[in-house]
Design an enzyme around this catalytic site. Sequence first.
Site, PDB file in Angstrom:
ATOM      1  N   HIS A  12     -40.655   9.724   8.066  1.00 30.24           N
ATOM      2  CA  HIS A  12     -40.208   8.503   8.541  1.00 30.24           C
ATOM      3  C   HIS A  12     -39.174   8.718   9.498  1.00 30.24           C
ATOM      4  O   HIS A  12     -38.113   9.381   9.039  1.00 30.24           O
ATOM      5  CB  HIS A  12     -39.639   7.503   7.505  1.00 30.24           C
ATOM      6  CG  HIS A  12     -40.885   6.846   6.567  1.00 30.24           C
ATOM      7  ND1 HIS A  12     -41.636   7.434   5.816  1.00 30.24           N
ATOM      8  CD2 HIS A  12     -41.121   5.713   6.604  1.00 30.24           C
ATOM      9  CE1 HIS A  12     -42.402   6.826   5.053  1.00 30.24           C
ATOM     10  NE2 HIS A  12     -42.553   5.772   5.663  1.00 30.24           N
ATOM     11  N   ASN A  43     -37.383  16.885   4.950  1.00 28.96           N
ATOM     12  CA  ASN A  43     -37.928  15.602   4.642  1.00 28.96           C
ATOM     13  C   ASN A  43     -37.174  15.128   3.192  1.00 28.96           C
ATOM     14  O   ASN A  43     -36.665  14.218   3.115  1.00 28.96           O
ATOM     15  CB  ASN A  43     -38.970  15.293   4.803  1.00 28.96           C
ATOM     16  CG  ASN A  43     -39.452  13.913   4.702  1.00 28.96           C
ATOM     17  OD1 ASN A  43     -38.726  12.987   4.976  1.00 28.96           O
ATOM     18  ND2 ASN A  43     -40.541  13.615   4.059  1.00 28.96           N
ATOM     19  N   GLU A 130     -26.113  13.571  22.691  1.00 27.10           N
ATOM     20  CA  GLU A 130     -26.378  13.169  24.108  1.00 27.10           C
ATOM     21  C   GLU A 130     -26.870  14.373  24.906  1.00 27.10           C
ATOM     22  O   GLU A 130     -27.791  14.485  25.725  1.00 27.10           O
ATOM     23  CB  GLU A 130     -25.379  12.365  24.661  1.00 27.10           C
ATOM     24  CG  GLU A 130     -25.245  10.975  24.115  1.00 27.10           C
ATOM     25  CD  GLU A 130     -24.230  10.209  24.683  1.00 27.10           C
ATOM     26  OE1 GLU A 130     -24.353   8.911  24.564  1.00 27.10           O
ATOM     27  OE2 GLU A 130     -23.231  10.627  25.142  1.00 27.10           O
TER      28      GLU A 130
END
Length: 166
Positions: A12, A43, A130
Amino acid sequence: VEYDAFGYDRGHVAPSADFRYSKKALSESYLYSNMSPQAAKLNRGRWAEMEDMIRQYAVRNKIQLFIVTGAVLKPGLNKIERGINKISIPGQFFKVVLDLENKRAIGFIMPNTECEYPVMNYAVSIDSVETLTGIDFFSNLPDEIESRIERLYDNSKWVEENETGD
């Protein structure tokens, strides 16, 4: 679209545990648009621990967080060849978290594999995420606030002392 048979979970992007407030929202969190091939050991391991840590932070501080999560995509990624979509297998995942009330933020970059170190070893500045992704997060904030909180992060503000790991 199936990829669990290739050793990957349907990870997810926005964790289903964050949608337990509504039966419909929880159900919709299982749409493939909210999933990416994620190594089972990531995960179910450090990624899950990180998501739990962030939820605990929000509950402990009784605040709203702004969270952006995604896969680091770049040319040349391996693909799942079965099916018509040829889904890319990300080499890394990121999560950035903004606590606007306390003017702090933190980022995480984790490889799509088992992570042997404690969660906070994968913590980075938002600026680092970023640079890796090419995405300008939280660009609607006033520049002086955005610049400061994206450049700095303090691990100790995000976890309680007993949660820091070895």
